[in-house]
Design a protein around this motif. Sequence first.
Motif, mmCIF file in Angstrom:
data_model
loop_
_atom_site.group_PDB
_atom_site.id
_atom_site.type_symbol
_atom_site.label_atom_id
_atom_site.label_comp_id
_atom_site.label_asym_id
_atom_site.label_seq_id
_atom_site.Cartn_x
_atom_site.Cartn_y
_atom_site.Cartn_z
ATOM 1 N N SER A 42 0.829 -1.209 0.000
ATOM 2 C CA SER A 42 0.000 0.000 0.000
ATOM 3 C C SER A 42 0.865 1.261 0.000
ATOM 4 O O SER A 42 1.958 1.281 0.558
ATOM 5 C CB SER A 42 -0.954 0.001 1.201
ATOM 6 O OG SER A 42 -0.222 0.032 2.403
ATOM 7 N N VAL A 44 2.207 4.983 0.814
ATOM 8 C CA VAL A 44 2.279 5.882 1.967
ATOM 9 C C VAL A 44 1.407 7.092 1.652
ATOM 10 O O VAL A 44 1.562 7.708 0.599
ATOM 11 C CB VAL A 44 3.744 6.339 2.211
ATOM 12 C CG1 VAL A 44 3.821 7.253 3.427
ATOM 13 C CG2 VAL A 44 4.672 5.145 2.381
ATOM 14 N N LYS A 54 -1.782 9.469 7.608
ATOM 15 C CA LYS A 54 -0.518 8.842 8.022
ATOM 16 C C LYS A 54 -0.420 8.662 9.539
ATOM 17 O O LYS A 54 -0.245 7.549 10.022
ATOM 18 C CB LYS A 54 0.682 9.628 7.461
ATOM 19 C CG LYS A 54 1.994 8.888 7.573
ATOM 20 C CD LYS A 54 3.078 9.609 6.780
ATOM 21 C CE LYS A 54 4.387 8.858 6.803
ATOM 22 N NZ LYS A 54 4.883 8.535 8.123
ATOM 23 N N TYR A 58 -2.081 4.969 8.978
ATOM 24 C CA TYR A 58 -1.001 4.258 8.276
ATOM 25 C C TYR A 58 0.170 3.899 9.193
ATOM 26 O O TYR A 58 0.699 2.782 9.127
ATOM 27 C CB TYR A 58 -0.508 5.107 7.091
ATOM 28 C CG TYR A 58 0.556 4.425 6.283
ATOM 29 C CD1 TYR A 58 0.216 3.499 5.294
ATOM 30 C CD2 TYR A 58 1.907 4.681 6.515
ATOM 31 C CE1 TYR A 58 1.196 2.867 4.559
ATOM 32 C CE2 TYR A 58 2.890 4.044 5.782
ATOM 33 C CZ TYR A 58 2.525 3.137 4.808
ATOM 34 O OH TYR A 58 3.501 2.488 4.101
#
Length: 201
Positions: A42, A44, A54, A58
């Motif tokens: 995946s 960023v 993020k 993430y």
Amino acid sequence: HEDDVNRNLFPELAKFITQRLDEYKENDRNKFLNLYASLLLSDVPERQNNKWLKPVFYDTLLEYIQTNIPTTDDIIDEVDNVKIKKFDFDISLSDLGLSDVHWFYWKEDEDKYLLNEATSNEKIGIEEWSLRDVFINADLDCLNDWIKSLSEEDYNNFLKELDKENFSKEAIERLIEADLFRFSDGEFYSINEVLDNEDLV
């Protein structure tokens, strides 16, 4: 506010995914590997419209894949103990005194894009090992015993594989020390031993 809802929702979603990964890790290795590969591949979130993802989503998933790395025989939490195998020759690292080192689950010929992501410092930063790297890092006594245990065919294949390598100064030093060469007496000797023993030349 929709943004506030999303910022609260995504950490929960990340938590849910990592919990599911933990379940798969215990009960279903194939599902674990598939989900792990999807996360590794995946992107960023760095664009203006998604970079808020993020820190709230993430980064949690990234930390998980960095500390739960699938290998051919286990799942390892320390990236320095995982290497990507860059050669075909079958070799057991534990036989060479490298029992702390494990091969990454995916091999070079299987998925280059996935391996590019795994080696990226932005993702996991796994180091690639050629046969030369194994040769340099192996315990010398274990390496010598392992070479002596090879069948004629495996011994010749090992030398052919080694011959493909570009040798660094460190590798040349190891090459001189290792009992790598079989002589007519059936014994293995290092270059150093050959140079010191006139009867072998």
